[in-house]
Design an enzyme around this catalytic site. Structure first.
Site, PDB file in Angstrom:
ATOM      1  N   CYS A 117     -55.502 159.016 -27.589  1.00 32.44           N
ATOM      2  CA  CYS A 117     -55.354 157.927 -26.619  1.00 32.44           C
ATOM      3  C   CYS A 117     -53.881 157.643 -26.336  1.00 32.44           C
ATOM      4  CB  CYS A 117     -56.060 156.676 -27.110  1.00 32.44           C
ATOM      5  SG  CYS A 117     -55.295 156.007 -28.580  1.00 32.44           S
TER       6      CYS A 117
ATOM      7  N   GLU B  23     -58.324 159.098 -16.750  1.00 34.00           N
ATOM      8  CA  GLU B  23     -58.085 159.786 -18.026  1.00 34.00           C
ATOM      9  C   GLU B  23     -58.675 161.202 -18.000  1.00 34.00           C
ATOM     10  OE1 GLU B  23     -60.075 158.020 -21.479  1.00 34.00           O
ATOM     11  OE2 GLU B  23     -58.304 158.515 -22.684  1.00 34.00           O
TER      12      GLU B  23
HETATM   13  P1  NAD Z   1     -67.128 156.629 -26.076  1.00 33.69           P
HETATM   14  O1  NAD Z   1     -66.807 155.372 -25.368  1.00 33.69           O
HETATM   15  O2  NAD Z   1     -68.009 157.605 -25.396  1.00 33.69           O
HETATM   16  O3  NAD Z   1     -67.838 156.320 -27.487  1.00 33.69           O
HETATM   17  C1  NAD Z   1     -67.239 155.492 -28.443  1.00 33.69           C
HETATM   18  C2  NAD Z   1     -68.318 154.864 -29.324  1.00 33.69           C
HETATM   19  O4  NAD Z   1     -69.163 154.037 -28.529  1.00 33.69           O
HETATM   20  C3  NAD Z   1     -69.248 155.868 -30.002  1.00 33.69           C
HETATM   21  O5  NAD Z   1     -69.452 155.440 -31.325  1.00 33.69           O
HETATM   22  C4  NAD Z   1     -70.527 155.813 -29.203  1.00 33.69           C
HETATM   23  O6  NAD Z   1     -71.675 156.003 -29.981  1.00 33.69           O
HETATM   24  C5  NAD Z   1     -70.532 154.406 -28.657  1.00 33.69           C
HETATM   25  N1  NAD Z   1     -71.094 154.303 -27.310  1.00 33.69           N
HETATM   26  C6  NAD Z   1     -71.031 155.218 -26.311  1.00 33.69           C
HETATM   27  N2  NAD Z   1     -71.604 154.744 -25.193  1.00 33.69           N
HETATM   28  C7  NAD Z   1     -72.052 153.503 -25.491  1.00 33.69           C
HETATM   29  C8  NAD Z   1     -72.718 152.492 -24.737  1.00 33.69           C
HETATM   30  N3  NAD Z   1     -73.037 152.686 -23.467  1.00 33.69           N
HETATM   31  N4  NAD Z   1     -73.018 151.332 -25.360  1.00 33.69           N
HETATM   32  C9  NAD Z   1     -72.691 151.127 -26.653  1.00 33.69           C
HETATM   33  N5  NAD Z   1     -72.050 152.044 -27.405  1.00 33.69           N
HETATM   34  C10 NAD Z   1     -71.728 153.212 -26.837  1.00 33.69           C
HETATM   35  O7  NAD Z   1     -65.717 157.282 -26.477  1.00 33.69           O
HETATM   36  P2  NAD Z   1     -65.454 158.720 -27.116  1.00 33.69           P
HETATM   37  O8  NAD Z   1     -65.693 159.752 -26.082  1.00 33.69           O
HETATM   38  O9  NAD Z   1     -66.120 158.834 -28.412  1.00 33.69           O
HETATM   39  O10 NAD Z   1     -63.880 158.626 -27.431  1.00 33.69           O
HETATM   40  C11 NAD Z   1     -62.867 158.952 -26.515  1.00 33.69           C
HETATM   41  C12 NAD Z   1     -62.331 157.719 -25.811  1.00 33.69           C
HETATM   42  O11 NAD Z   1     -61.807 156.800 -26.773  1.00 33.69           O
HETATM   43  C13 NAD Z   1     -61.184 158.022 -24.874  1.00 33.69           C
HETATM   44  O12 NAD Z   1     -61.345 157.275 -23.701  1.00 33.69           O
HETATM   45  C14 NAD Z   1     -59.958 157.577 -25.637  1.00 33.69           C
HETATM   46  O13 NAD Z   1     -58.846 157.221 -24.828  1.00 33.69           O
HETATM   47  C15 NAD Z   1     -60.509 156.378 -26.344  1.00 33.69           C
HETATM   48  N6  NAD Z   1     -59.704 156.040 -27.521  1.00 33.69           N
HETATM   49  C16 NAD Z   1     -58.974 154.885 -27.460  1.00 33.69           C
HETATM   50  C17 NAD Z   1     -58.153 154.530 -28.523  1.00 33.69           C
HETATM   51  C18 NAD Z   1     -57.343 153.262 -28.466  1.00 33.69           C
HETATM   52  O14 NAD Z   1     -56.798 152.864 -29.474  1.00 33.69           O
HETATM   53  N7  NAD Z   1     -57.219 152.597 -27.330  1.00 33.69           N
HETATM   54  C19 NAD Z   1     -58.099 155.349 -29.666  1.00 33.69           C
HETATM   55  C20 NAD Z   1     -58.879 156.513 -29.690  1.00 33.69           C
HETATM   56  C21 NAD Z   1     -59.676 156.834 -28.607  1.00 33.69           C
END
Ligand code: NAD
Length: 493
Positions: A285, A390
């Protein structure tokens, strides 16, 4: 093999390991495309049961003196050190991250345990004597109850530990819902929690996806929600948490700009810039996505040539390959979404200088690999979706700006605000940059400005929903609520 054949990931609730009823999802090794385990998708019944248990455990745990709670973290810290390479191996296996990058993130998880062990001091309150005649007032930081965290896939060991050690150290009980794409690292780390001897029900692991998250947020006994993931999900969770009357800290996605000023010495900074874009296959991120080159045409060409040379020579490989700069991306769907963003940029007129779309790693044809992509955008495309949404892949976008002001205007037109970086030798421009931009984590000649555990992990605009972040004093504030006591005593007759 680090994981036995036909492994099914288990939940850990009330000190018991078990596979809950319900559907199982495949866990895939992105390097080979092979299914390496299955993960259960916990339903509402399962979630409610775990919350009930965590709540029951809270009633005793909150009475445990903070110094005693910290002792469990000291034990956990030792167990993390002892099993360090095993955790690193699991991150490499389920995420495809290089050895060096996996090691870096596990180290950060460990450091969070170390900082959280200082909770007896960190959670102290404050007081004032004589706020009125013979009356004193004090503020106590108390734990809230059951706290939960939801993790993304790209840092399976580090991100749960932005929250978990602080939640339990401050006297809450805790439920972790890791990413279903990378559940193996969490499962093993929670085994270490068990070995550290935490009382039953204090630290719980519930596997699942959206349904489990919804059930956790809806359960009235859950008091706080820590989330890290993509922005749309972060936003929806923030709203849902508010609807259900609980506090939330939701860290979202990113689209980071790096500004390079004309005075920045390429010999010193070029490798650091490239690392920001391509390490972890761009799945960080804080990764750079857009490089804005400030200066005249000659400077633009100089930076472009240098970037092209370095990027062309990066090595894509498997996590054990010590020469590899980065590995596979997490899934075929994610690989396709990156390719589509490059396709769109090309279709709309951007110049693809280096093209990683058709890259195949010999011997790993079923892995989700991409090569390095470098895209040059003409000025009329600076608001293109491939610039402003992104990508989260091994791609660098090149953009130009005649002046510092033009570069900052472009950066500020982006809806995200996770990282913002400038490369310059000028204190004047460095200070202006930090002052003017809306980036939660600002790097000055630093490609990945990742805060250490005693600082909060920043995030602004669509990269963060909430007030208090993970890590640092923020997370202590988040995990506690302040009670104010105003007291006086009468002289006994
Ligand atoms: P994601 O949003 O798809 O999933 C994250 C978590 O949310 C997972 O545990 C998943 O099971 C859950 N989830 C997914 N959809 C959901 C919904 N509709 N309702 C409830 N829960 C749900 O993210 P990802 O693909 O696992 O991770 C990548 C993303 O995370 C990127 O956008 C990255 O930039 C971001 N990220 C941000 C930081 C930060 O500190 N800002 C750090 C690491 C990653």
């Amino acid at each position: 093999m680090i994981i036995e054949k036909n492994h099914i990931v288990k939940n850990y609730v009330n000190g018991e390991w078990y596979v809950p009823k319900g559907d199982l999802l495949d866990v895939t090794n992105p390097t080979t495309g092979e299914v390496i385990a299955k993960v259960p998708l916990s339903d509402k019944n399962e979630v409610d049961k775990s919350v009930h248990i965590a709540h029951k455990a809270f009633l005793t745990w909150r009475k445990t003196p903070p110094v005693e709670r910290s002792r469990y973290l000291y034990k956990l810290q030792q167990l993390f050190e002892k099993n360090f390479e095993h955790i690193v191996g699991l991150v490499m296996l389920e995420l495809g991250k290089s050895y060096a990058d996996s090691k870096g993130e596990v180290m950060r998880a460990l450091e969070n345990i170390e900082v959280a062990a200082g909770t007896p001091t960190l959670m102290q309150g404050y007081n004032s004597e004589d706020i009125a005649r013979d009356i004193d007032e004090y503020a106590i930081r108390r734990p809230l109850g059951v706290m939960m965290a939801i993790g993304p896939y790209n840092f399976p060991s580090m991100i749960p530990f932005w929250f978990a050690p602080y939640a339990v150290a401050t006297g809450n009980t805790f439920i972790l819902k890791s990413s279903e794409k990378v559940p193996l690292t969490s499962e093993f780390m929670v085994k270490l929690v068990e070995e550290a001897g935490f009382p039953k029900g204090v630290f719980n692991l519930v596997n699942g996806s959206k349904d489990a998250v919804d059930a956790l947020i809806e359960n009235p006994l859950v008091r706080g929600v820590s989330f890290v993931g993509s922005s749309n999900v972060a936003h929806s969770i923030y709203i849902k948490a508010a609807e259900h009357g609980k506090r939330a800290q939701c860290q979202g996605g990113a689209c980071n700009f790096i500004v390079i000023m004309p005075d920045s010495p390429l010999d010193k900074c070029a490798d650091n810039i490239v690392n920001s874009f391509y390490a972890c296959a761009g799945q960080r991120c804080l990764a750079g996505q857009n490089l804005v080159i400030v200066g005249d045409k000659a400077r633009y060409e100089e930076v472009k040539t240098r970037m092209t040379t370095i990027v062309k020579n990066l090595t894509v490989g498997v996590p054990d390959d010590k020469n590899a700069d980065f590995g596979a991306v997490i899934s075929p769907e994610h690989k396709q979404s990156i390719i589509e963003k490059i396709n769109q940029a090309e279709k709309d007129g951007a110049n693809i200088i280096l093209d990683g779309r058709n890259f195949v790693l010999k011997g790993f044809e079923n892995g989700y690999f991409l090569g390095t992509t470098l895209i040059e955008f003409p000025k009329n495309m600076f608001q293109h979706s491939t610039v402003h949404e992104e990508i989260f892949g091994p791609v660098m976008n090149l953009l130009s700006a005649d002046t510092y002001e033009e570069a900052v205007e472009l950066l500020e037109s982006n809806p995200y605000g996770n990282a913002a970086n400038i490369y310059t030798q000028s204190g004047y421009y460095a200070r202006r940059f930090a002052y003017e931009v809306h980036g939660g984590n600002v790097g000055i000649n630093i490609g990945v400005p990742a805060p250490v555990p005693h600082f909060p992990f920043g995030g602004m605009k669509r990269s963060f929903f909430g007030i208090l972040h993970g890590q640092g004093q923020d997370v202590i504030e988040f995990m506690t609520e302040k009670q104010i006591v105003i007291q006086r005593f009468y002289k006994e007759d």
